[in-house]
Design a protein around this motif. Structure first.
Motif, PDB file in Angstrom:
ATOM      1  N   PHE A  62       0.852  -1.200   0.000  1.00  0.00           N
ATOM      2  CA  PHE A  62       0.000   0.000   0.000  1.00  0.00           C
ATOM      3  C   PHE A  62       0.884   1.245   0.000  1.00  0.00           C
ATOM      4  O   PHE A  62       1.979   1.268   0.569  1.00  0.00           O
ATOM      5  N   LYS A  63       0.350   2.296  -0.619  1.00  0.00           N
ATOM      6  CA  LYS A  63       1.035   3.580  -0.629  1.00  0.00           C
ATOM      7  C   LYS A  63       0.772   4.315   0.684  1.00  0.00           C
ATOM      8  O   LYS A  63      -0.099   3.952   1.456  1.00  0.00           O
ATOM      9  N   GLN A  64       1.529   5.394   0.889  1.00  0.00           N
ATOM     10  CA  GLN A  64       1.416   6.136   2.143  1.00  0.00           C
ATOM     11  C   GLN A  64       0.026   6.743   2.310  1.00  0.00           C
ATOM     12  O   GLN A  64      -0.560   6.681   3.398  1.00  0.00           O
ATOM     13  N   ASN A  65      -0.507   7.332   1.235  1.00  0.00           N
ATOM     14  CA  ASN A  65      -1.837   7.934   1.333  1.00  0.00           C
ATOM     15  C   ASN A  65      -2.914   6.870   1.524  1.00  0.00           C
ATOM     16  O   ASN A  65      -3.938   7.108   2.186  1.00  0.00           O
ATOM     17  N   GLU A  66      -2.708   5.639   0.946  1.00  0.00           N
ATOM     18  CA  GLU A  66      -3.661   4.548   1.133  1.00  0.00           C
ATOM     19  C   GLU A  66      -3.642   4.047   2.583  1.00  0.00           C
ATOM     20  O   GLU A  66      -4.695   3.768   3.172  1.00  0.00           O
ATOM     21  N   ILE A  67      -2.436   3.952   3.153  1.00  0.00           N
ATOM     22  CA  ILE A  67      -2.342   3.559   4.570  1.00  0.00           C
ATOM     23  C   ILE A  67      -3.010   4.598   5.443  1.00  0.00           C
ATOM     24  O   ILE A  67      -3.713   4.262   6.416  1.00  0.00           O
ATOM     25  N   GLN A  68      -2.808   5.853   5.135  1.00  0.00           N
ATOM     26  CA  GLN A  68      -3.435   6.927   5.906  1.00  0.00           C
ATOM     27  C   GLN A  68      -4.951   6.824   5.863  1.00  0.00           C
ATOM     28  O   GLN A  68      -5.635   6.964   6.878  1.00  0.00           O
ATOM     29  N   HIS A  69      -5.488   6.542   4.685  1.00  0.00           N
ATOM     30  CA  HIS A  69      -6.936   6.411   4.536  1.00  0.00           C
ATOM     31  C   HIS A  69      -7.457   5.175   5.291  1.00  0.00           C
ATOM     32  O   HIS A  69      -8.520   5.226   5.926  1.00  0.00           O
ATOM     33  N   ILE A  70      -6.720   4.054   5.217  1.00  0.00           N
ATOM     34  CA  ILE A  70      -7.135   2.823   5.909  1.00  0.00           C
ATOM     35  C   ILE A  70      -7.166   3.049   7.426  1.00  0.00           C
ATOM     36  O   ILE A  70      -8.117   2.643   8.108  1.00  0.00           O
ATOM     37  N   VAL A  71      -6.148   3.701   7.963  1.00  0.00           N
ATOM     38  CA  VAL A  71      -6.069   3.925   9.404  1.00  0.00           C
ATOM     39  C   VAL A  71      -7.172   4.858   9.867  1.00  0.00           C
ATOM     40  O   VAL A  71      -7.776   4.652  10.937  1.00  0.00           O
ATOM     41  N   LYS A  72      -7.471   5.890   9.100  1.00  0.00           N
ATOM     42  CA  LYS A  72      -8.550   6.807   9.509  1.00  0.00           C
ATOM     43  C   LYS A  72      -9.905   6.126   9.479  1.00  0.00           C
ATOM     44  O   LYS A  72     -10.774   6.421  10.297  1.00  0.00           O
ATOM     45  N   ALA A  73     -10.098   5.188   8.551  1.00  0.00           N
ATOM     46  CA  ALA A  73     -11.384   4.500   8.469  1.00  0.00           C
ATOM     47  C   ALA A  73     -11.482   3.356   9.483  1.00  0.00           C
ATOM     48  O   ALA A  73     -12.524   3.176  10.125  1.00  0.00           O
ATOM     49  N   VAL A  74     -10.406   2.602   9.621  1.00  0.00           N
ATOM     50  CA  VAL A  74     -10.398   1.451  10.531  1.00  0.00           C
ATOM     51  C   VAL A  74      -9.136   1.522  11.396  1.00  0.00           C
ATOM     52  O   VAL A  74      -8.098   0.939  11.039  1.00  0.00           O
ATOM     53  N   PRO A  75      -9.172   2.211  12.532  1.00  0.00           N
ATOM     54  CA  PRO A  75      -7.975   2.305  13.384  1.00  0.00           C
ATOM     55  C   PRO A  75      -7.509   0.950  13.919  1.00  0.00           C
ATOM     56  O   PRO A  75      -6.333   0.803  14.276  1.00  0.00           O
ATOM     57  N   LYS A  76      -8.396  -0.047  13.975  1.00  0.00           N
ATOM     58  CA  LYS A  76      -8.008  -1.365  14.502  1.00  0.00           C
ATOM     59  C   LYS A  76      -6.943  -2.039  13.661  1.00  0.00           C
ATOM     60  O   LYS A  76      -6.306  -2.986  14.124  1.00  0.00           O
ATOM     61  N   VAL A  77      -6.735  -1.578  12.429  1.00  0.00           N
ATOM     62  CA  VAL A  77      -5.695  -2.164  11.582  1.00  0.00           C
ATOM     63  C   VAL A  77      -4.324  -1.997  12.232  1.00  0.00           C
ATOM     64  O   VAL A  77      -3.441  -2.849  12.073  1.00  0.00           O
ATOM     65  N   LEU A  78      -4.154  -0.926  13.010  1.00  0.00           N
ATOM     66  CA  LEU A  78      -2.869  -0.680  13.658  1.00  0.00           C
ATOM     67  C   LEU A  78      -2.548  -1.719  14.729  1.00  0.00           C
ATOM     68  O   LEU A  78      -1.372  -1.976  15.005  1.00  0.00           O
ATOM     69  N   THR A  79      -3.547  -2.303  15.332  1.00  0.00           N
ATOM     70  CA  THR A  79      -3.327  -3.299  16.397  1.00  0.00           C
ATOM     71  C   THR A  79      -3.791  -4.695  15.989  1.00  0.00           C
ATOM     72  O   THR A  79      -3.839  -5.586  16.840  1.00  0.00           O
ATOM     73  N   ALA A  80      -4.135  -4.905  14.721  1.00  0.00           N
ATOM     74  CA  ALA A  80      -4.625  -6.209  14.275  1.00  0.00           C
ATOM     75  C   ALA A  80      -3.513  -7.236  14.269  1.00  0.00           C
ATOM     76  O   ALA A  80      -2.311  -6.907  14.231  1.00  0.00           O
ATOM     77  N   ASN A  81      -3.910  -8.501  14.295  1.00  0.00           N
ATOM     78  CA  ASN A  81      -2.942  -9.586  14.228  1.00  0.00           C
ATOM     79  C   ASN A  81      -2.290  -9.603  12.846  1.00  0.00           C
ATOM     80  O   ASN A  81      -2.976  -9.563  11.824  1.00  0.00           O
ATOM     81  N   LYS A  82      -0.982  -9.684  12.834  1.00  0.00           N
ATOM     82  CA  LYS A  82      -0.240  -9.617  11.569  1.00  0.00           C
ATOM     83  C   LYS A  82      -0.611 -10.774  10.653  1.00  0.00           C
ATOM     84  O   LYS A  82      -0.794 -10.580   9.438  1.00  0.00           O
ATOM     85  N   ARG A  83      -0.743 -11.988  11.184  1.00  0.00           N
ATOM     86  CA  ARG A  83      -1.064 -13.151  10.363  1.00  0.00           C
ATOM     87  C   ARG A  83      -2.459 -13.014   9.758  1.00  0.00           C
ATOM     88  O   ARG A  83      -2.666 -13.325   8.570  1.00  0.00           O
TER      89      ARG A  83
END
Length: 425
Positions: A315-336
């Motif tokens: 993912f690109k930086q702006n795509e990661i930014q958009h994903i985190v703003k929409a779903v903050p749980k991605v930051l603490t989700a299980n890597k697997r």
């Protein structure tokens, strides 16, 4: 008469020797003396028996002897009755002593009859409750404690501890706290009025609902040992960063450890998310308010997930930014789990990166739910996820709709057909 005296002699010899029997033996010389007069010569005159003066004296002596013998017989009978009573009392005392010996919990004094004089002596020997005692005696007095000396469960202390009983009423799960080391002993040392009640009043002033007290203390009992000054300073810091009072109350309710961290640590966490995600202050506040445990947990899983999204998932930086703003749980989700879902979406379902970033909720869904629904749509020939093509199916609706609505609106099939298909997988 001689035979009568012989029988009396045998009866007296059969009795146990005592002072009473000794008195009885003193009577036997008189008995032997009297037997000499038992055979009285009688003279006959003209066919009639004539008794002389000596003979009259002999008959009187015989009468006195009979009376004396009767008195001795009555005395012997009374003696035998007394001896029987004494033997019974001795047997009862011996039985009582045996019972007292076999049962050490039975006081010996209860087995022996106590006279009034003995009761008065015992009462005089006891100490009065109002009697003054010295310091040494006072130190030596051991007062039994109401608390159990040792236990593996806090349940045994609830009835004796006001703090534990009040915490139970608030909804605190003691069975969870007792599994943590040293937490049980900490709670027993707390005083409800001076330690617990002020913290609860503070939480109420912050805006935390009463129903959340049990949840907060169950997950963070150490908030009861934090000083009120530190708690107030941390709340003031969050409000200085333009978090509303309602937001602060919601964050404290959902992240019990939030107020245990210093102001410096809270400030460093907010700065980290703002810098690494290139977010504005408003967006940073929005992410933290929706997932307040970002300020409490470790930063290592967050850094790792950011690298995974950028390097492994592409993912690109702006795509990661958009994903985190929409779903903050991605930051603490299980890597697997995160990698597995992306692999299925991108490589099996052929969904490009920009569509996944546009509907990031799919990264927070269940992998089994996504796979079953995609395979059912593919079986029906309706697995179309390109918005430029006809019969397009949105990823958001694919994972968010219930099974019945999914079958009717997207698969154009019945729920029974979907159930039968799931059994073939």
């Amino acid at each position: 008469m001689a035979s009568f005296c012989a029988k009396l002699c045998l009866q007296c010899r059969s009795l146990p020797f005592s002072k009473t029997v000794a008195r009885t033996w003193k009577c036997f010389p008189a008995a032997h003396h009297c037997t000499a007069y038992t055979r009285i010569p009688v003279k006959c005159l003209h066919g009639f028996a004539v008794i002389s003066e000596d003979e009259k004296k002999t008959s009187q002596a015989r009468l006195r002897w009979k009376q004396h013998i009767l008195r001795n017989c009555n005395f012997s009978a009374e003696h035998r009755t007394t001896e029987v009573k004494e033997n019974k009392e001795t047997e009862e005392l011996s039985k009582a002593s045996v019972v007292a010996y076999k049962n050490p919990l039975l006081p010996i004094r209860d087995a022996v009859p106590v006279t009034e004089s003995q009761m008065s002596l015992d009462a005089a020997a006891e100490f009065s409750a109002l009697e003054q005692i010295g310091d040494e005696e006072a130190v030596g007095i051991s007062v039994p404690s109401d608390m159990p000396p040792a236990s593996t469960s806090l349940r045994d202390y609830v009835d004796q501890s006001e703090t534990l009983s009040k915490l139970v009423q608030l909804g605190v799960n003691l069975w969870k706290l007792e599994q943590r080391p040293n937490v049980g002993s900490m709670l027993l040392r707390l005083n409800f009025n001076t330690d617990v009640a002020p913290r609860l009043l503070f939480l109420k002033e912050v805006g935390v609902e009463h129903s959340r007290f049990g949840y907060i203390i169950t997950h963070n009992p150490f908030i009861l040992t934090e000083s009120l000054e530190n708690l107030q300073s941390r709340v003031n810091y969050l409000r200085s960063k333009k978090f509303s009072s309602e937001t602060v109350a919601s964050m404290v309710s959902r992240a019990p450890y939030l107020l245990n961290f210093s102001v410096k640590r809270l400030d460093n966490r907010l700065g980290f998310y703002q810098q690494h995600l290139n977010l504005s202050a408003a967006n940073t506040r929005d992410i933290v308010a929706r997932l307040p445990r970002l300020l409490c947990g470790s930063l290592e899983p967050v850094k790792e997930n950011l690298k995974v999204c950028e390097i492994e998932l592409g993912f690109k930086q702006n795509e990661i930014q958009h994903i985190v703003k929409a779903v903050p749980k991605v930051l603490t989700a299980n890597k697997r789990k995160l990698t597995q879902i992306f692999d299925f979406l991108h490589n099996t379902m052929k969904v490009p990166h920009h569509l996944i970033a546009k509907f990031p909720q799919v990264l927070n869904a269940k992998y089994l739910r996504i796979r079953e629904r995609h395979q059912f749509l593919e079986y029906l020939g309706r697995a179309q996820y390109d918005p430029t093509m006809p019969n397009y199916i949105s990823l958001e609706r694919l994972v968010s709709l219930p099974d019945e609505n999914f079958c009717i609106e997207l698969a154009l099939a019945t729920l029974e057909e979907f159930d039968l298909f799931q059994k073939t997988l």
